[in-house]
Design an enzyme around this catalytic site. Sequence first.
Site, short mmCIF file in Angstrom:
data_model
loop_
_atom_site.label_atom_id
_atom_site.label_comp_id
_atom_site.label_asym_id
_atom_site.label_seq_id
_atom_site.Cartn_x
_atom_site.Cartn_y
_atom_site.Cartn_z
N ASN A 147 -0.53 1.35 12.49
CA ASN A 147 0.70 0.36 12.25
C ASN A 147 1.95 0.97 11.33
O ASN A 147 2.89 0.63 11.23
CB ASN A 147 0.26 -1.16 11.80
CG ASN A 147 -0.48 -1.29 10.56
OD1 ASN A 147 -1.24 0.01 10.42
ND2 ASN A 147 -0.45 -2.02 9.80
N GLU A 245 -8.93 0.50 3.04
CA GLU A 245 -7.86 -0.73 2.87
C GLU A 245 -7.99 -1.15 4.19
O GLU A 245 -7.98 -0.58 4.96
CB GLU A 245 -6.30 0.09 2.68
CG GLU A 245 -6.31 0.72 1.28
CD GLU A 245 -6.34 -0.45 0.14
OE1 GLU A 245 -6.27 -1.56 0.61
OE2 GLU A 245 -6.41 0.04 -0.92
N CYS A 279 -0.60 -5.24 7.55
CA CYS A 279 -1.78 -5.82 6.59
C CYS A 279 -1.36 -6.91 5.58
O CYS A 279 -2.17 -7.73 5.15
CB CYS A 279 -2.71 -4.94 6.09
SG CYS A 279 -1.63 -3.56 5.20
N GLU A 457 -5.01 2.87 -3.71
CA GLU A 457 -4.04 3.70 -3.38
C GLU A 457 -2.69 3.69 -3.99
O GLU A 457 -2.31 2.76 -4.49
CB GLU A 457 -3.81 3.76 -1.85
CG GLU A 457 -5.18 3.62 -1.06
CD GLU A 457 -4.97 4.18 0.42
OE1 GLU A 457 -4.88 5.48 0.67
OE2 GLU A 457 -4.91 3.00 1.25
P1 NAD Z 1 -9.22 0.32 13.40
O1 NAD Z 1 -10.28 0.09 12.51
O2 NAD Z 1 -9.45 0.00 14.67
O3 NAD Z 1 -8.62 1.99 13.37
C1 NAD Z 1 -8.42 2.63 12.27
C2 NAD Z 1 -8.79 4.01 12.05
O4 NAD Z 1 -10.13 4.18 12.20
C3 NAD Z 1 -8.15 4.86 13.33
O5 NAD Z 1 -7.95 6.09 13.37
C4 NAD Z 1 -9.66 4.87 14.46
O6 NAD Z 1 -9.77 5.69 15.43
C5 NAD Z 1 -10.54 5.12 13.43
N1 NAD Z 1 -12.03 4.60 13.80
C6 NAD Z 1 -12.24 3.68 14.66
N2 NAD Z 1 -13.68 3.49 14.82
C7 NAD Z 1 -14.05 4.48 14.07
C8 NAD Z 1 -15.52 4.81 13.49
N3 NAD Z 1 -16.55 4.40 13.86
N4 NAD Z 1 -15.74 6.00 12.72
C9 NAD Z 1 -14.46 6.69 12.07
N5 NAD Z 1 -13.11 6.25 12.44
C10 NAD Z 1 -13.14 5.16 13.17
O7 NAD Z 1 -7.83 -0.36 13.25
P2 NAD Z 1 -6.31 -0.37 13.56
O8 NAD Z 1 -6.31 -1.05 14.76
O9 NAD Z 1 -5.89 1.19 13.86
O10 NAD Z 1 -5.25 -0.70 12.84
C11 NAD Z 1 -5.33 -2.33 12.30
C12 NAD Z 1 -6.20 -2.65 11.05
O11 NAD Z 1 -5.60 -1.76 10.09
C13 NAD Z 1 -5.99 -4.08 10.83
O12 NAD Z 1 -7.06 -4.52 10.34
C14 NAD Z 1 -4.90 -4.00 9.43
O13 NAD Z 1 -5.03 -5.16 8.69
C15 NAD Z 1 -5.46 -2.66 8.88
N6 NAD Z 1 -4.55 -2.06 7.96
C16 NAD Z 1 -4.81 -2.30 6.60
C17 NAD Z 1 -3.92 -1.83 5.72
C18 NAD Z 1 -4.18 -2.11 4.30
O14 NAD Z 1 -3.57 -1.03 3.32
N7 NAD Z 1 -4.95 -2.97 3.61
C19 NAD Z 1 -2.47 -1.13 6.03
C20 NAD Z 1 -2.56 -1.24 7.50
C21 NAD Z 1 -3.48 -1.38 8.32
#
Ligand code: NAD
Length: 476
Positions: A147, A245, A279, A457
Amino acid sequence: MKALYISGEWKESGTVYRNINPSDTGDCVDTYAVASAADVTAAVAAAQGALGEWSSSTPQQRFTALDFIGTEILDRKEELGRLLAREEGKTLPEATGEVARAGQIFKFFAGEAVRNSGEHIPSVRPGVEVDVFRQPIGVVALVTPWNFPIAIPSWKAAPALAFGNTVVLKPAELTPGCAWALAEIVSRSGLPKGAFNLVMGKGSVVGDALVRNSGVAGVSFTGSIEVGRSIAKTCADRLAKVQLEMGGKNPLVVLDDADLSVAVNAAVNGAYFSTGQRCTASSRLIVTAGIHDRFVAAIVEKIRSLKVDDALAPGTDIGPVVDETQLQKNLGYVETGKKEGAKLLHGGERLKRVKTGYYMTPALFTETGNAMRINREEIFGPVASVIRVKDYDEALAVANDTPFGLTSGICTTSLKYASHFRTHADSGMVMINLPTAGVDYHVPFGGRKGSSYGSREQGRAAAEFYTTVKTCYTAP
Ligand code: NAD
């Protein structure tokens, strides 16, 4: 094909990912190499190999490299903004703003590289001196979501490099384009070969191999709570440093004494801009009884005026959802809300546009309770709920009654309530008369409870994760 970047070399792969524009599914942005487990091993080994040289580089060398990267990102913000809007679906102004922020982050951490300082402390023992200073932790794995496809890789990579660590970046599978563009800029910044590596592909394969690699000293992850939890367990097993995060279910409280237009603008921006895929999005609008009906009427009028369309088209307020899976998830939550007894006052439907994409109308529920699933689970789309409360005390209790704690906001003209709220809101960030989303690049970012784990962060707080403290005793 856009290749992986390992040990200062571009490496193609037999498997490629087609990066599809969510505003126009007939448009393939480009194809990107998918890493194998062996590529991940090679990337970590390259980062380990570069550690000696980069960790002993001078602050000036680090400044020069990071400043170069920041300058080029800023110079190319229009072009990179188009790429970002095309692969992720946020509108062109939002995307250009995100790219500019990434450039500013690199500039900020270029400065931090030369400001990195320690402490000289008198010892309690005669004839002894104590110095406390920070050193890099080693190879860091950066695992990032779709995102904010350039800002988040930047806010992790810039401090990692500024403090002398070496990096393996694994961006989200859906948005490799901005990460690749960043790697290409980094490749010309004068870093030693292997100091920055890019491996693209699925999280369950490439991300998993990366976080399990014993050569990785620390993992900085942004994404969903489920994946974050499993990464924390993996890191705990081998005692690697970890920073997570994750999601949010952020409350925006609107009190009777709020300026109505300030409140409506904050709510619309927080809930729906960037297609609600932040988020920090305001998904729970907690409104006191005296202003409730006026607020609901005004926000619906505002939502109706928003144009949902191609992210690149002039005048678009809200771009598409990132992909079909996320769109179906959003529509599923709209159905859940209706079944739970919430009133769908506006939107929540799939939209057709000239080009085929993942469009939906921003959804607003009223008459909702905080116990409903739509108010407890992160939806991550343009769906918001109004929760009616009787007074400030109830508003604060509802705001804090959530498993998350990233950000929270209040719209009020009362200094008394604003001041009380910023002390008692159970979140890492608090906004007063502002949207819950939209943060500065030079101050700490992060939350509490299920939203974050580990140190903050960004800003000066970033040093906590990317360095380890050494205490040195000297008898001169
Ligand atoms: P996601 O957890 O599906 O993926 C995030 C990253 O983790 C991707 O690069 C993905 O390929 C990787 N990943 C997935 N499974 C993994 C595994 N088993 N081992 C290691 N890496 C793995 O999240 P998303 O759909 O890409 O993003 C949306 C989420 O991110 C939402 O929940 C949102 O709230 C959160 N987000 C949080 C913040 C924050 O700073 N708090 C900022 C932006 C997005």
